[in-house]
Design an enzyme around this catalytic site. Structure first.
Site, PDB file in Angstrom:
ATOM      1  N   TYR A   1      11.283   8.806   1.251  1.00  0.00           N
ATOM      2  CA  TYR A   1      11.262   7.771   0.206  1.00  0.00           C
ATOM      3  C   TYR A   1      11.930   8.189  -1.096  1.00  0.00           C
ATOM      4  O   TYR A   1      12.040   7.378  -2.018  1.00  0.00           O
ATOM      5  CB  TYR A   1       9.809   7.341  -0.057  1.00  0.00           C
ATOM      6  CG  TYR A   1       9.151   6.730   1.157  1.00  0.00           C
ATOM      7  CD1 TYR A   1       9.642   5.551   1.720  1.00  0.00           C
ATOM      8  CD2 TYR A   1       8.053   7.333   1.759  1.00  0.00           C
ATOM      9  CE1 TYR A   1       9.056   4.998   2.844  1.00  0.00           C
ATOM     10  CE2 TYR A   1       7.447   6.784   2.888  1.00  0.00           C
ATOM     11  CZ  TYR A   1       7.964   5.617   3.419  1.00  0.00           C
ATOM     12  OH  TYR A   1       7.388   5.064   4.537  1.00  0.00           O
TER      13      TYR A   1
ATOM     14  N   ASP B   1       1.906 -15.926   7.194  1.00  0.00           N
ATOM     15  CA  ASP B   1       1.423 -17.289   6.956  1.00  0.00           C
ATOM     16  C   ASP B   1       1.559 -17.668   5.482  1.00  0.00           C
ATOM     17  O   ASP B   1       1.910 -18.811   5.150  1.00  0.00           O
ATOM     18  CB  ASP B   1      -0.034 -17.420   7.398  1.00  0.00           C
ATOM     19  CG  ASP B   1      -0.179 -17.515   8.914  1.00  0.00           C
ATOM     20  OD1 ASP B   1       0.840 -17.731   9.602  1.00  0.00           O
ATOM     21  OD2 ASP B   1      -1.324 -17.386   9.409  1.00  0.00           O
TER      22      ASP B   1
ATOM     23  N   GLU C   1      12.621  -9.655   1.916  1.00  0.00           N
ATOM     24  CA  GLU C   1      11.936  -8.438   2.378  1.00  0.00           C
ATOM     25  C   GLU C   1      12.701  -7.218   1.861  1.00  0.00           C
ATOM     26  O   GLU C   1      13.922  -7.150   1.994  1.00  0.00           O
ATOM     27  CB  GLU C   1      11.905  -8.443   3.908  1.00  0.00           C
ATOM     28  CG  GLU C   1      11.265  -7.219   4.511  1.00  0.00           C
ATOM     29  CD  GLU C   1      11.244  -7.254   6.042  1.00  0.00           C
ATOM     30  OE1 GLU C   1      11.782  -8.221   6.637  1.00  0.00           O
ATOM     31  OE2 GLU C   1      10.704  -6.301   6.623  1.00  0.00           O
TER      32      GLU C   1
ATOM     33  N   HIS D   1      12.738  -2.826   1.607  1.00  0.00           N
ATOM     34  CA  HIS D   1      12.219  -1.504   1.980  1.00  0.00           C
ATOM     35  C   HIS D   1      13.123  -0.430   1.413  1.00  0.00           C
ATOM     36  O   HIS D   1      14.358  -0.581   1.409  1.00  0.00           O
ATOM     37  CB  HIS D   1      12.164  -1.331   3.503  1.00  0.00           C
ATOM     38  CG  HIS D   1      11.277  -2.317   4.172  1.00  0.00           C
ATOM     39  ND1 HIS D   1       9.903  -2.253   4.109  1.00  0.00           N
ATOM     40  CD2 HIS D   1      11.570  -3.418   4.899  1.00  0.00           C
ATOM     41  CE1 HIS D   1       9.389  -3.264   4.786  1.00  0.00           C
ATOM     42  NE2 HIS D   1      10.382  -3.993   5.262  1.00  0.00           N
ATOM     43  N   LEU D   2      12.514   0.674   1.015  1.00  0.00           N
ATOM     44  CA  LEU D   2      13.283   1.840   0.584  1.00  0.00           C
ATOM     45  C   LEU D   2      13.990   2.478   1.768  1.00  0.00           C
ATOM     46  O   LEU D   2      15.185   2.782   1.723  1.00  0.00           O
ATOM     47  CB  LEU D   2      12.340   2.860  -0.066  1.00  0.00           C
ATOM     48  CG  LEU D   2      11.675   2.401  -1.363  1.00  0.00           C
ATOM     49  CD1 LEU D   2      10.328   3.059  -1.528  1.00  0.00           C
ATOM     50  CD2 LEU D   2      12.572   2.702  -2.538  1.00  0.00           C
ATOM     51  N   SER D   3      13.222   2.713   2.829  1.00  0.00           N
ATOM     52  CA  SER D   3      13.774   3.297   4.053  1.00  0.00           C
ATOM     53  C   SER D   3      14.267   2.158   4.955  1.00  0.00           C
ATOM     54  O   SER D   3      14.136   0.980   4.599  1.00  0.00           O
ATOM     55  CB  SER D   3      12.697   4.114   4.771  1.00  0.00           C
ATOM     56  OG  SER D   3      11.671   3.261   5.243  1.00  0.00           O
TER      57      SER D   3
ATOM     58  N   PRO E   1       0.792  -1.226   0.000  1.00  0.00           N
ATOM     59  CA  PRO E   1       0.000   0.000   0.000  1.00  0.00           C
ATOM     60  C   PRO E   1       0.831   1.286   0.000  1.00  0.00           C
ATOM     61  O   PRO E   1       1.860   1.377   0.661  1.00  0.00           O
ATOM     62  CB  PRO E   1      -0.815  -0.104   1.300  1.00  0.00           C
ATOM     63  CG  PRO E   1      -0.067  -1.056   2.147  1.00  0.00           C
ATOM     64  CD  PRO E   1       0.565  -2.036   1.195  1.00  0.00           C
TER      65      PRO E   1
ATOM     66  N   ARG F   1       7.330   0.555  13.587  1.00  0.00           N
ATOM     67  CA  ARG F   1       7.869  -0.034  12.357  1.00  0.00           C
ATOM     68  C   ARG F   1       8.967  -1.060  12.641  1.00  0.00           C
ATOM     69  O   ARG F   1       9.534  -1.650  11.716  1.00  0.00           O
ATOM     70  CB  ARG F   1       8.430   1.061  11.435  1.00  0.00           C
ATOM     71  CG  ARG F   1       7.387   2.010  10.915  1.00  0.00           C
ATOM     72  CD  ARG F   1       7.971   3.016   9.930  1.00  0.00           C
ATOM     73  NE  ARG F   1       7.146   4.190   9.845  1.00  0.00           N
ATOM     74  CZ  ARG F   1       6.063   4.311   9.053  1.00  0.00           C
ATOM     75  NH1 ARG F   1       5.705   3.332   8.259  1.00  0.00           N
ATOM     76  NH2 ARG F   1       5.346   5.413   9.057  1.00  0.00           N
TER      77      ARG F   1
ATOM     78  N   HIS G   1       4.317  -4.597   9.017  1.00  0.00           N
ATOM     79  CA  HIS G   1       4.321  -4.452  10.478  1.00  0.00           C
ATOM     80  C   HIS G   1       3.046  -4.950  11.137  1.00  0.00           C
ATOM     81  O   HIS G   1       2.923  -4.881  12.360  1.00  0.00           O
ATOM     82  CB  HIS G   1       4.532  -2.971  10.835  1.00  0.00           C
ATOM     83  CG  HIS G   1       5.608  -2.312  10.024  1.00  0.00           C
ATOM     84  ND1 HIS G   1       6.913  -2.748  10.033  1.00  0.00           N
ATOM     85  CD2 HIS G   1       5.577  -1.271   9.136  1.00  0.00           C
ATOM     86  CE1 HIS G   1       7.632  -1.994   9.195  1.00  0.00           C
ATOM     87  NE2 HIS G   1       6.840  -1.100   8.643  1.00  0.00           N
TER      88      HIS G   1
END
Ligand code: DQA
Length: 144
Positions: free
Chosen positions: A24, A89, A100, A102-104, A11, A113, A82
């Site tokens: 970001y 699952d 996984e 992430h940008l940040s 999202p 977070r 988070h």
């Protein structure tokens, strides 16, 4: 047959470019997709690059990655990282390695977070590098 890596985005990542640029950056998701496509071609990988704002759609796409025989999934689940036991699952169910992304770096941000359900099932995480997080994760996926 060319191996396929699913790159799934959650999202608000559709708003990259204008969304909180101090955190970001200014690259759009289309910019990130273009870079990932170019690197994937160099690595001899096909990619399936998608974004949704809906948790259950991410669950469905993780199932689809298994059905498609994907080599790996790069998952930036955004805020669902988070909160979502359903995503954890699904990751545990599919038997496809998930990285996984992430940008940040969520670990250096607000305490809420710091918990990652995605991380409990992922084989690796790449974070804090901006769009390069996707490229480094793709390079890791190529070695799996
Ligand atoms: C994010 C980090 C998450 O905490 C946040 O909810 C996002 C983006 C990142 O790529 O840095 O939406 O996943």
């Amino acid at each position: 047959m060319t191996a396929t890596v699913f790159i799934l985005n959650g999202p608000n990542l559709n708003l990259l470019g204008t969304r909180e640029p101090a955190i970001y950056g200014t690259a759009t998701l289309a910019d990130i997709e273009a870079r990932a496509r170019a690197r994937a071609a160099e690595l001899g990988l096909a990619i399936e690059f998608r974004q949704t704002n809906h948790e259950g759609v991410l669950v469905d796409w993780l199932h689809e990655a298994r059905a498609a025989g994907a080599k790996a999934v790069l998952l930036n689940a955004a805020a669902y990282t988070h909160t979502s036991v359903a995503l954890l699952d699904a990751i545990l169910a599919i038997g496809v390695p998930v990285i996984e992304v992430h940008l940040s770096d969520p670990a250096t941000r607000e305490p809420f977070r710091h918990l990652s359900y995605v991380g409990m099932g992922a084989v690796a995480e790449v974070k804090g590098l901006g769009p390069d997080s996707y490229i480094v994760a793709l390079e890791q996926a190529a070695t799996l």
